[in-house]
Design a protein around this motif. Sequence first.
Motif: not given
Length: 619
Positions: A348-351, A353-354, A487, A496, A597, A609
């Motif tokens: 995912t986008q979150q993954d 970034r993590d 970021w 995370s 994070h 993103t």
Amino acid sequence: MKKTFLFILVACISFAQDAIRLNLDASGAPQRIFHVHLTIPVQPGPMTLLYPEWIPGEHGPTGPVIDMVGLKITANGQTVEWIRDSTNMYAFHITVPSGASSIEVAFDQISPPDTAGFSSGASATTELAVLNWNQFVLYPQGKPANQLTFQANLKVPESWRYGTALPIERESANEIEFQPAPLNTLIDSPVSTGKHYRTIELGRDGNIAHYLHLAGDSDRAIDMSPALIEDYKNLVSETGALFGSRHYRSYHFLYTLSDHVASFGLEHHESSDDRVGERALLDESEIKANADLLPHEFVHSWNGKFRRPAGLIDPDYSQPMKSDLLWVYEGLTQYLGEVLATRIGLYTQQDFRDELAIIGAALDREAGRKWRPLGDTAVAAQLLYNAREDYSGYRRGVDYYDEGTLIWLDADVTIRNLSHGEKSLNDFCRSFEGGPGGKPETKPYTLADVIAGLNAVQPYDWAEFFRTRVTDVEPHAPFGGIENGGWKLVYDSTRSALWRDFEDDRRAANFMYSIGLEVKDDGAIVDVAYGGAAQKAGIAPDSRIMAVNNRQFTTAVLREAIERTAKDADSIDLLVKNGEYYSVHHVEYRGGEKYPHLERDDSKPDLLTKIAEPLIRKM
Ligand SMILES: [Zn+2]
């Protein structure tokens, strides 16, 4: 195996008058021993036979000549004596008797049980095998590999199926006759075979087909979900959109799922040898931990095999490789692997970034940054692939992978900002890695070519950009891409989801940013951060935590003790077993748990993103 890729046979029918005949009997795979028989056309007189030493993609002298046994050479039925070169362990000298026009060479190759190492590590179980041809050949010294033709025949255990990019002439039962191929194509085209086997078509681009061959230690292991298959189909279409052309006739992922073979990925022009644990398609944490493996190895078909640093091109597997540009070869591939894993839906986008936070934090905290520039980790690659995990941050490891991700993200963000969103690293990929395509070829490059390629997309002082990030000693990780991409790296007490997946996958808890150690679930200390609280308290890597504040060690007990230092505790007592001795170490630390994070910086546009969005819009 499948006849599905027989269409590629038409193009290149036999021409092999002087071919070296190779018979590989792999029916002994469950016993981890392979029988090799070669018939080599020769002239009478002295000659030297070579066993491949420098293995492409492994960036080191990793050919397993130590496991070649039972060597016997004959001519006209008479034994030909061989003598190994006294300094080159991979060279065998013989004198061909007069009247002989060919020699017969036989040997056995043992496949080790040890899962360490790359393709020379464990490669066979009772259920499957991965066959890398460099382990099954001897060849005359003096000609480049692309001028030596091999005609290979392979026997696999009965009822085992197989997959490979090597074009097939014909097959019957458990025997496969391949088309004649130059030695470099043979070595570039491993075979996977197994009892539990499944081939999935991932789609065509024009007449170029893509296959995913799954070999597992059980039927369950190869039970890939339709959702995951869909993600890998996206990988085919997204790479087409990124690069614009393909440098292969067909592509084959040889995906092996076993806890008893070496775990790694190895790139080839038309295939990749990708090996993971038996449950890698089943457990969510393992799916995430391996998300970038196939994207990474696939990208290498463009960046690594087609475009390759000139110093990594070895005409006959006997010349030492120069690996100073691995931060392009591996670093750009690592970046594109992470980006593609997100574009196709595995992350995912979150993954994404993590992942950037996890690698950024690890690199930024390395004590070794104060003495060793990133470029030296590339030059010393042939040593560092085998480096241990103790004091790893002080030594530094093969950092050109993860630091390469940060550097190429920085380059991507720099191009996007300078061009006001008109250009990106995608344009560089298309111009530098693209071209007419349709078949494997290699186009070497130098650093000057990389800089010229970037300048053609976006003029900038790229020489200085890379000098400061690669050649100079830099005490901090290159965060320009993250920060100018909107970021910033922060630490808090929450892990995370991706961090938890990595911990589950390693069966370890990582407290490197709090008390400064990583510990396995059984208390074994993997590593301590040089200069961190645990190291200052006298704790050594490879010792074992027995108790935490007088209570028997578990990961949860240690985690709670660290958590208390956020409020009312300022130290933790660890009872540690180091060798045969026990001692209590008073670890002075405050601040609780700390995990990295990325946090949004609203003063800048969110480029991260945008970068990780698919190039092909889904309806
Ligand atoms: Zn790689």
